[in-house]
Design an enzyme around this catalytic site. Structure first.
Site, PDB file in Angstrom:
ATOM      1  N   CYS A   1      -2.998   7.864   7.863  1.00  0.00           N
ATOM      2  CA  CYS A   1      -3.370   6.452   7.830  1.00  0.00           C
ATOM      3  C   CYS A   1      -2.310   5.468   8.633  1.00  0.00           C
ATOM      4  O   CYS A   1      -1.161   5.451   8.457  1.00  0.00           O
ATOM      5  CB  CYS A   1      -3.753   5.800   6.375  1.00  0.00           C
ATOM      6  SG  CYS A   1      -4.967   6.983   5.655  1.00  0.00           S
TER       7      CYS A   1
ATOM      8  N   HIS B   1      -5.407  -0.807   5.055  1.00  0.00           N
ATOM      9  CA  HIS B   1      -5.034   0.570   4.863  1.00  0.00           C
ATOM     10  C   HIS B   1      -6.052   1.358   5.756  1.00  0.00           C
ATOM     11  O   HIS B   1      -6.921   1.701   5.214  1.00  0.00           O
ATOM     12  CB  HIS B   1      -4.819   1.020   3.444  1.00  0.00           C
ATOM     13  CG  HIS B   1      -4.542   2.369   3.398  1.00  0.00           C
ATOM     14  ND1 HIS B   1      -3.441   2.716   2.457  1.00  0.00           N
ATOM     15  CD2 HIS B   1      -4.598   3.279   3.913  1.00  0.00           C
ATOM     16  CE1 HIS B   1      -3.108   4.094   2.680  1.00  0.00           C
ATOM     17  NE2 HIS B   1      -4.017   4.631   3.489  1.00  0.00           N
TER      18      HIS B   1
ATOM     19  N   THR C   1       0.850  -0.974   0.201  1.00  0.00           N
ATOM     20  CA  THR C   1       0.201   0.042  -0.140  1.00  0.00           C
ATOM     21  C   THR C   1       0.931   1.275   0.069  1.00  0.00           C
ATOM     22  O   THR C   1       2.174   1.272   0.544  1.00  0.00           O
ATOM     23  CB  THR C   1      -1.031  -0.092   1.166  1.00  0.00           C
ATOM     24  OG1 THR C   1      -1.931   1.332   0.833  1.00  0.00           O
ATOM     25  CG2 THR C   1      -0.456   0.316   2.654  1.00  0.00           C
TER      26      THR C   1
END
Length: 160
Positions: free
Chosen positions: A28, A45, A22
């Site tokens: 995040c 994520h 990711t």
């Protein structure tokens, strides 16, 4: 070997020899789970700490308290043993400076805390983390070895 991509507010799994990646982890948190015995990795994520913030349709992968249980469930369905899972975390940066010290503006740290709480509730040990700071990250898990590569802007690559 394939590289399976996980988008923002998304989750997926990879079996050996594949990798899972990711990008764009700012505030995040990338939550990585790994079963070394069965060589199955999973990644979420996570964008926000709690699904109670949701309005309308719920995207399970977006919130720490719903993404982690869903990721565990998906991994078990793929053959992972829940009792063998370990976790690694990356991200949770404080990307912007605010003049007011409001808890609502601490998205990164709150995401990290919520992920740790959800993993603790699931009794999954956190073996390593690279969280906080103020830089974005890209992470990639090797589902053969369980090694998590973390690329950080201006700081190179590290392995967890």
């Amino acid at each position: 070997m394939n590289v399976i991509k996980v988008g923002m507010a998304d989750l997926n799994i990879a079996k050996s020899p594949d990798r899972i990646r990711t990008t764009g982890l700012g505030s995040c948190v990338g939550v990585v789970l790994f079963d070394n015995q069965n060589k199955i990795g999973g990644m979420a994520h996570v964008m926000l700490p709690d699904s109670s913030l949701s309005k309308g349709m719920l995207n399970t992968a977006k919130y720490a308290n719903t993404a982690i249980p869903k990721l565990i469930e998906d991994m078990e369905r793929a053959g992972a043993n829940r009792r063998k899972l370990i976790a690694k975390l990356a991200g949770g940066a404080q990307m912007f400076a605010f003049s007011v010290a409001s808890d609502a503006m601490r998205i990164g740290p709150r995401n990290v805390e919520a992920c740790k709480l959800a993993l603790n509730e699931a009794r999954i040990p956190i073996l390593a983390e690279d969280t906080g700071g103020n830089c974005g990250r890209t992470i990639e898990l090797d589902s053969c070895t369980g090694i998590l590569n973390i690329r950080t802007v201006n700081q190179g690559v590290k392995e967890l």
